[in-house]
Design a protein around this motif. Structure first.
Motif, PDB file in Angstrom:
ATOM      1  N   GLN A  44      16.720 -10.054   9.650  1.00 11.64           N
ATOM      2  CA  GLN A  44      16.989 -10.776   8.412  1.00 11.64           C
ATOM      3  C   GLN A  44      17.619  -9.863   7.363  1.00 11.64           C
ATOM      4  O   GLN A  44      18.353 -10.327   6.502  1.00 11.64           O
ATOM      5  CB  GLN A  44      15.704 -11.396   7.872  1.00 11.64           C
ATOM      6  N   HIS A  45      17.343  -8.576   7.443  1.00 12.37           N
ATOM      7  CA  HIS A  45      17.931  -7.628   6.487  1.00 12.37           C
ATOM      8  C   HIS A  45      19.453  -7.598   6.607  1.00 12.37           C
ATOM      9  O   HIS A  45      20.150  -7.383   5.623  1.00 12.37           O
ATOM     10  CB  HIS A  45      17.361  -6.220   6.693  1.00 12.37           C
ATOM     11  N   ALA A  46      19.952  -7.814   7.800  1.00 11.45           N
ATOM     12  CA  ALA A  46      21.404  -7.790   8.014  1.00 11.45           C
ATOM     13  C   ALA A  46      22.096  -8.904   7.238  1.00 11.45           C
ATOM     14  O   ALA A  46      23.270  -8.772   6.875  1.00 11.45           O
ATOM     15  CB  ALA A  46      21.733  -7.890   9.495  1.00 11.45           C
ATOM     16  N   ASP A  47      21.374  -9.980   6.973  1.00 10.03           N
ATOM     17  CA  ASP A  47      21.959 -11.079   6.204  1.00 10.03           C
ATOM     18  C   ASP A  47      22.308 -10.663   4.779  1.00 10.03           C
ATOM     19  O   ASP A  47      23.161 -11.264   4.141  1.00 10.03           O
ATOM     20  CB  ASP A  47      21.004 -12.276   6.162  1.00 10.03           C
ATOM     21  N   MET A  48      21.661  -9.613   4.290  1.00  9.80           N
ATOM     22  CA  MET A  48      21.899  -9.132   2.927  1.00  9.80           C
ATOM     23  C   MET A  48      23.070  -8.151   2.858  1.00  9.80           C
ATOM     24  O   MET A  48      23.523  -7.799   1.786  1.00  9.80           O
ATOM     25  CB  MET A  48      20.644  -8.460   2.375  1.00  9.80           C
ATOM     26  N   TRP A  49      23.534  -7.675   4.009  1.00  7.77           N
ATOM     27  CA  TRP A  49      24.595  -6.675   4.038  1.00  7.77           C
ATOM     28  C   TRP A  49      25.952  -7.334   3.930  1.00  7.77           C
ATOM     29  O   TRP A  49      26.205  -8.386   4.509  1.00  7.77           O
ATOM     30  CB  TRP A  49      24.557  -5.863   5.329  1.00  7.77           C
ATOM     31  N   ASN A  50      26.839  -6.667   3.211  1.00  9.57           N
ATOM     32  CA  ASN A  50      28.221  -7.149   3.160  1.00  9.57           C
ATOM     33  C   ASN A  50      29.008  -6.519   4.310  1.00  9.57           C
ATOM     34  O   ASN A  50      28.459  -5.745   5.107  1.00  9.57           O
ATOM     35  CB  ASN A  50      28.859  -6.848   1.794  1.00  9.57           C
ATOM     36  N   GLY A  51      30.271  -6.860   4.399  1.00  6.95           N
ATOM     37  CA  GLY A  51      31.111  -6.351   5.483  1.00  6.95           C
ATOM     38  C   GLY A  51      31.193  -4.835   5.525  1.00  6.95           C
ATOM     39  O   GLY A  51      31.192  -4.233   6.603  1.00  6.95           O
ATOM     40  N   MET A  52      31.243  -4.205   4.361  1.00  5.08           N
ATOM     41  CA  MET A  52      31.324  -2.737   4.307  1.00  5.08           C
ATOM     42  C   MET A  52      30.027  -2.105   4.824  1.00  5.08           C
ATOM     43  O   MET A  52      30.069  -1.118   5.557  1.00  5.08           O
ATOM     44  CB  MET A  52      31.603  -2.264   2.882  1.00  5.08           C
ATOM     45  N   ASP A  53      28.889  -2.666   4.460  1.00  5.07           N
ATOM     46  CA  ASP A  53      27.607  -2.146   4.950  1.00  5.07           C
ATOM     47  C   ASP A  53      27.533  -2.232   6.470  1.00  5.07           C
ATOM     48  O   ASP A  53      27.094  -1.295   7.138  1.00  5.07           O
ATOM     49  CB  ASP A  53      26.437  -2.924   4.345  1.00  5.07           C
ATOM     50  N   ARG A  54      27.981  -3.346   7.020  1.00  2.00           N
ATOM     51  CA  ARG A  54      27.967  -3.514   8.478  1.00  2.00           C
ATOM     52  C   ARG A  54      28.932  -2.540   9.150  1.00  2.00           C
ATOM     53  O   ARG A  54      28.616  -1.940  10.177  1.00  2.00           O
ATOM     54  CB  ARG A  54      28.320  -4.937   8.859  1.00  2.00           C
ATOM     55  N   ALA A  55      30.101  -2.378   8.559  1.00  2.27           N
ATOM     56  CA  ALA A  55      31.085  -1.437   9.108  1.00  2.27           C
ATOM     57  C   ALA A  55      30.540  -0.015   9.075  1.00  2.27           C
ATOM     58  O   ALA A  55      30.733   0.753  10.027  1.00  2.27           O
ATOM     59  CB  ALA A  55      32.397  -1.533   8.335  1.00  2.27           C
ATOM     60  N   ASN A  56      29.856   0.345   8.000  1.00  9.92           N
ATOM     61  CA  ASN A  56      29.272   1.687   7.896  1.00  9.92           C
ATOM     62  C   ASN A  56      28.192   1.906   8.948  1.00  9.92           C
ATOM     63  O   ASN A  56      28.095   2.986   9.528  1.00  9.92           O
ATOM     64  CB  ASN A  56      28.711   1.920   6.494  1.00  9.92           C
ATOM     65  N   LEU A  57      27.391   0.884   9.211  1.00 13.18           N
ATOM     66  CA  LEU A  57      26.367   1.000  10.242  1.00 13.18           C
ATOM     67  C   LEU A  57      26.998   1.173  11.618  1.00 13.18           C
ATOM     68  O   LEU A  57      26.550   1.993  12.425  1.00 13.18           O
ATOM     69  CB  LEU A  57      25.442  -0.220  10.226  1.00 13.18           C
ATOM     70  N   LEU A  58      28.059   0.428  11.884  1.00 15.97           N
ATOM     71  CA  LEU A  58      28.760   0.575  13.170  1.00 15.97           C
ATOM     72  C   LEU A  58      29.389   1.955  13.304  1.00 15.97           C
ATOM     73  O   LEU A  58      29.353   2.564  14.375  1.00 15.97           O
ATOM     74  CB  LEU A  58      29.818  -0.516  13.327  1.00 15.97           C
ATOM     75  N   LEU A  59      29.967   2.469  12.221  1.00  9.94           N
ATOM     76  CA  LEU A  59      30.535   3.814  12.250  1.00  9.94           C
ATOM     77  C   LEU A  59      29.444   4.844  12.512  1.00  9.94           C
ATOM     78  O   LEU A  59      29.622   5.764  13.317  1.00  9.94           O
ATOM     79  CB  LEU A  59      31.256   4.125  10.942  1.00  9.94           C
TER      80      LEU A  59
END
Length: 76
Positions: A44-59
């Motif tokens: 559910q925490h991922a729902d609060m992340w924007n695209g940049m946050d998700r991209a940073n996690l993938l990086l």
């Protein structure tokens, strides 16, 4: 001629030995990292992340995965 490997002081041979003792293969070492990423992205925490946050996690995942691969491939 084999290239000399310069190892950062924070990445001691004991640390590498412990990693390899716990996870004998690169695949075994990378599996928990992948599972953490899947769990984080599915939470559910991922729902609060924007695209940049998700991209940073993938990086971050990609960089750690590359580091693990390099440890196993460079320090046989």
């Amino acid at each position: 001629m084999k290239k000399a490997i310069v190892q950062p002081s924070c990445l001691s041979s004991t640390t590498i030995e412990n990693l390899k003792d716990t996870y004998p293969s690169v695949e075994e070492a990378q599996k928990p990292l992948w599972e953490l990423l899947v769990a984080a992205m599915g939470s559910q925490h991922a729902d609060m992340w924007n695209g940049m946050d998700r991209a940073n996690l993938l990086l971050y995942y990609e960089l750690l995965s590359d580091l693990i691969s390099n440890i196993y491939n460079s320090n046989s």
